[in-house]
Design a protein around this motif. Sequence first.
Motif, PDB file in Angstrom:
ATOM      1  N   UNK B 147       1.369  -0.791  -0.392  1.00 42.74           N
ATOM      2  CA  UNK B 147      -0.061   0.105   0.185  1.00 42.74           C
ATOM      3  C   UNK B 147       0.608   0.890  -0.128  1.00 42.74           C
ATOM      4  N   UNK B 148       0.389   2.674  -0.827  1.00 41.78           N
ATOM      5  CA  UNK B 148       1.147   3.229  -0.900  1.00 41.78           C
ATOM      6  C   UNK B 148       0.501   4.642  -0.546  1.00 41.78           C
ATOM      7  N   UNK B 182      10.332  -0.743  -0.718  1.00 40.58           N
ATOM      8  CA  UNK B 182      11.073  -1.178  -1.357  1.00 40.58           C
ATOM      9  C   UNK B 182       9.921  -1.350  -2.879  1.00 40.58           C
ATOM     10  N   UNK B 183      10.868  -1.169  -3.576  1.00 41.62           N
ATOM     11  CA  UNK B 183       9.906  -0.567  -4.891  1.00 41.62           C
ATOM     12  C   UNK B 183       9.304  -1.505  -5.302  1.00 41.62           C
ATOM     13  N   UNK B 184       9.989  -3.156  -5.194  1.00 43.61           N
ATOM     14  CA  UNK B 184       9.173  -4.942  -5.712  1.00 43.61           C
ATOM     15  C   UNK B 184       8.456  -4.979  -5.127  1.00 43.61           C
ATOM     16  N   UNK B 185       8.073  -4.816  -3.728  1.00 46.09           N
ATOM     17  CA  UNK B 185       6.462  -4.937  -3.700  1.00 46.09           C
ATOM     18  C   UNK B 185       5.502  -4.247  -4.130  1.00 46.09           C
ATOM     19  N   UNK B 186       5.643  -3.396  -5.352  1.00 42.49           N
ATOM     20  CA  UNK B 186       4.010  -3.057  -6.044  1.00 42.49           C
ATOM     21  C   UNK B 186       4.597  -3.435  -7.506  1.00 42.49           C
ATOM     22  N   UNK B 187       5.029  -4.194  -7.422  1.00 41.86           N
ATOM     23  CA  UNK B 187       5.267  -4.612  -9.299  1.00 41.86           C
ATOM     24  C   UNK B 187       3.688  -5.274  -9.104  1.00 41.86           C
ATOM     25  N   UNK B 226       6.694   4.459  -7.172  1.00 40.45           N
ATOM     26  CA  UNK B 226       5.773   4.051  -8.256  1.00 40.45           C
ATOM     27  C   UNK B 226       6.758   4.616  -9.766  1.00 40.45           C
ATOM     28  N   UNK B 227       7.191   5.412  -9.888  1.00 43.27           N
ATOM     29  CA  UNK B 227       8.284   5.693 -11.014  1.00 43.27           C
ATOM     30  C   UNK B 227       9.038   4.878 -10.983  1.00 43.27           C
ATOM     31  N   UNK B 228       9.558   4.335 -10.520  1.00 45.81           N
ATOM     32  CA  UNK B 228      10.636   2.826 -10.782  1.00 45.81           C
ATOM     33  C   UNK B 228       9.448   1.842 -11.352  1.00 45.81           C
TER      34      UNK B 228
END
Lengths: 222, 648
Positions: B147-148, B182-187, B226-228
Motif C-alpha cells: 500500500x502506498x 522497497x519498490x519491488x513490493x508494488x510490482x 511508483x515511478x520506478x
Amino acid sequence: MESTTDSALRSLLQTTASSKQNPHNTLQPLQPAVTPIVEPKDVQHEVKLQNVVATVSVACELNLQDINFRTRNSEYTPSRFHGVVMRMREPRCTALIFRTGKIICTGARNEAEASLGARKFARILQKLGYPVKFVDFKLQNIVATVDLRFPIRLENLNQMHGQFSSYEPELFPGLIYRMVNPRMVLLIFVNGKIVFTGAKARKDIMECLDKIYPTLLSFRKN
Amino acid sequence: MSGLKCRNCGSTDIEEDNARGDAVCTNCGSVLEDSLIVSEIQFEEVGRGAAAIGQFVSAESTGGATNYGYGKFQVGSGTESREVTIKKAKKEITHLCQQLQLTQHYIDTALNFFKMALARHLTRGRKSTHIYAACVYITCRTEGTSHLLIDISDVQQICSYELGRTYLKLSNALCINIPSVDPCLYIMRFANKLQFGAKTHEVSMTALRIVQRMKKDSLHSGRRPTGLCGAALLIAARMHEFSRTILDIVGIVKIHESTVRKRLIEFADTPSSALTLDEFMSVDLEAEQDPPAFKAARKKDRDRIKDIGEHELSKLQMEIDTHLEKDLKRIQKNTMKRLTGGIADFAGDKDFEDVESANFIEESNLEAIKECLADTPEVVEQRKIVLSGLKPDIESMCRPAPSELLEAEKAKENDVIEDLDLEGLDDEEINNYILTHEEAEYKNNMWNALNAEYLKEMREKEARLAKEREEGKPEKKKRRPRRKAIGPSTSAGEAIEKMLQEKKISSKINYDILRTLTEGSIAGASSVTATEITAAEAMDIKNVPIIVENGPIKQKNSRSKPAYTIGGPAAKVPKLEVGLPVAAEPATPTKKEPVVVENDDLDEFVDDADADADGEAEPEPEREYSSLKDMLNNGEEDDYYGYDEDNY
C-alpha cells in the motif's frame, strides 16, 4: 616529494653511469595515488552559506502605514501580512518590519551582510524620524550547503540512524537528519549534497559537518 | 479471594455468588461487592431464548467507575471517555482497513498503534482521520504490504503530504523504526491491473528483475517507488510483446508521464540497457552505477571547468610547470653537490667515484623500494579500517558542544550596545530609499485605493468592538498558551507544589490545607502518606531486614545516591530513551557506568546485596512519589483502590 627525488636520482644515474644499462631507466616517476577520500578539513572550505536570518529590535513603536508611504522599497498589505516588507539592493536582503519595532532581516548571504543590512534598515527608520536603537541583534538561522562529491546510501543510513532520520521518497527525495547536538537539521541527498539548516552560527555548521562526515563516509556508495 | 476481609466486621467468611455477581459477608450480611467480574459465562432462559447473564466488560476498560451501580440498566453509558475514543477509532480503522482490503490482523495492529499514540497524547491537535490513516499506514509499512501513502490518502480523502507529516511524527515519537520502501513490493499489484492475462506472472518477474537492476544502479534512491515500478513494468510489458503506452502505465501507477519518461532515460544511461533481451535475462553485470543525480552533478562540474576557459587553465598549468621545473633543477643541483661533493674536482678519480656512487645509489634505492612494498599493504589496511555503517554516537550527543560553552561564557559577559552603529552606512544611498513629500502623497493615495476594502473592514470591526464594549460584553478570551513541561524537582514536596500550580486536579480538594501538609517538611508529608502506603510497604518488609543485615545505614545512603535520577529530571529521561533502543552497542558503555560505580561501593559486602540494591533502590523513591500522586488523584477512592488491587 618522493617522485622528485627519485627522478633526480635517476637523472643522476643517467649522467654518471651512461655506459652501464641501468634498470631504473625504464621506470616512470610515480605520482602519489589520488585518494578520493576528501578530508573534512577540505570539505569545510566548500561550505557555502545560502541564507542568514537575523532579528533586531529598534525598541520603539512604529507606524507601519507611515513607513510604507515614505519609503520606495516597501510593501504593506495588512489584509495579508501584518508587517511592512522592505527590500534592499546592497546587501541584497529583505526585512519584515513590525509595529512593535522588531525587524527580521532575511536573505543575506553571510553574517556580515545580515548585520549591515539590519543596520541599514534601522538607519532608514531613523531617517524617517523614529527614535531608533539597535537592541538584541541576533542571528536566528543560517542555511548552508556543501557538496561532498560522493554518493550516499540513504536507505542504509536511514536504517542505522532511524531515531534521527526520516527518509520517505514518496514525500521528499532527501533524507532528513535531525541532529541533537548541535541542534540542527540536515537534508542529505543521494548525490552527496547536503543542506544545513537551523544553525545559529557558522561554527555550528562546521561542528555538525565534522560530526556527520565520518558517518556519511561510512555510507558512501562504492 | 480467600484473603478478603469484611469491611464491617472483619470476618473472612465471605460468600461469592458468580451467578448474581456479588460477594456477601455471611457473618454480618453486608454486601461487600456487586457486579463482580467473572471470567466464566453463564446463560439463562428468557422469553426470547437464551441470553448471557450479566454484562461483558472489555479487556481495555480500567475498571474504575464503569457502570457502578446502575450498569444493568444503562448499557453503554457511563463508560470512560477514553473507551469511547478507542471504540470510535476501532470503528474507523476497521472501516478504513476494509476499504484497503486489509485483514483483521492489520486492524488490530493499527488499533494498537492508535492506543500508543493516544497514551502519549499525540492525537491532540491533529485530525482524527489523519491519525487513523497514519496508524494504518504504519501497519502497512511494518508488515510490508503493497500500500502506498497515496492509496490511504485517496480513501480518506486527505492530503497525502499532510498525512505524511502525521505519519512521520507518529513513527518518530513512538520510536518505530520503519524499513525503507522497497519498490519491488508494488510490482505485483500494478501488474495485476495491467491486464496481462495469463502472462501476468512472467511479466511481473521480468519487471522485478528490471527493478532489481535499477536498484543496483541506484536509480531508486530519492525517487518515488511508483515511478520506478512504472518504468520497469513498461519495459517488461514490451519485452513480452504487450502493447502498453506510457499513458496506460501512468493511469495505474499514479505518477506523471514525464517522471516515467525520465526514469526510462536514466535506465537507458546505465550499461545494462545496452544488453540484448536474452542477455539481460541471463547476465548480471557486476559493476554498480552511481546515482544519476550524482553523475549529473559531476558533469556540471566538468562543464563549469571547461567554461572557465581552457586557455586560462593551460596558462596556469604552464606557469606551474615552469615553477616545478625550476624547483626540480634546483633540487637536482643540490643533490649533485651533496653526493659528489668536492670530489668532482678530481678528474682522474671521477670514473671510479661514479661507479661507486651508482652502486650505492642502486642499493639504497632497492632497499627503499623493498621497504615501500612492505609498507603498502599496511597502509591500505589502515584506510580500510575506516568504516562501514557508523552508528549514532550517543556520548558525543550528550556532551555539551564547545559552542554552547562559549555562548554561556558570552552570556556572562553581557555588555549591551544599544545605539545604532553607523559605521559602513552610506547616508546618500539610504536617502535614496526615502521618498519625497509628493511621492509619499502619491503612494499614500494609491495604497488607500488598493486597500480600500480592508480599511473598510477594519473600521467596521472597530465599530463593532466599541459597541460591544459599551454594552458591557466580556472580551473574548484569549487562548491560553500551552503548558510548559514540569521541570525537575529536588524533592517530592516540591514536585507536588509544582503540580498544584500547574493544574487543579479536583475541585473537591481543599488545596490550601493540602499545601500546609506538604509545607512542613517531607517527613511530614511521608507521615501523612504512611497510611496509604502501608500495603506497598508490606511487600517491602521482606527486603528491609536483609539490608540491615548486610550493612550499616550509611551504606544505604551511599547506595541510594547514584539511584538513577530519583526526583528525576523528567525532561531528560525520555531523551535517553529515544536514543537507546536502536543503537544498542554504543549505548551500553554509558549505561554501564552507574552500575560500575555501584559495584565499587558494594564489593566489600556480600554478593547478594547487589541484587537487593537493584531491587530496593529503584522502587523506593518511585513508590513514595506515586503514592503521593495517587492521594492527590483520587483522595476519596483510596478504599476502592486497595480493595481492587486485592481482588485482581
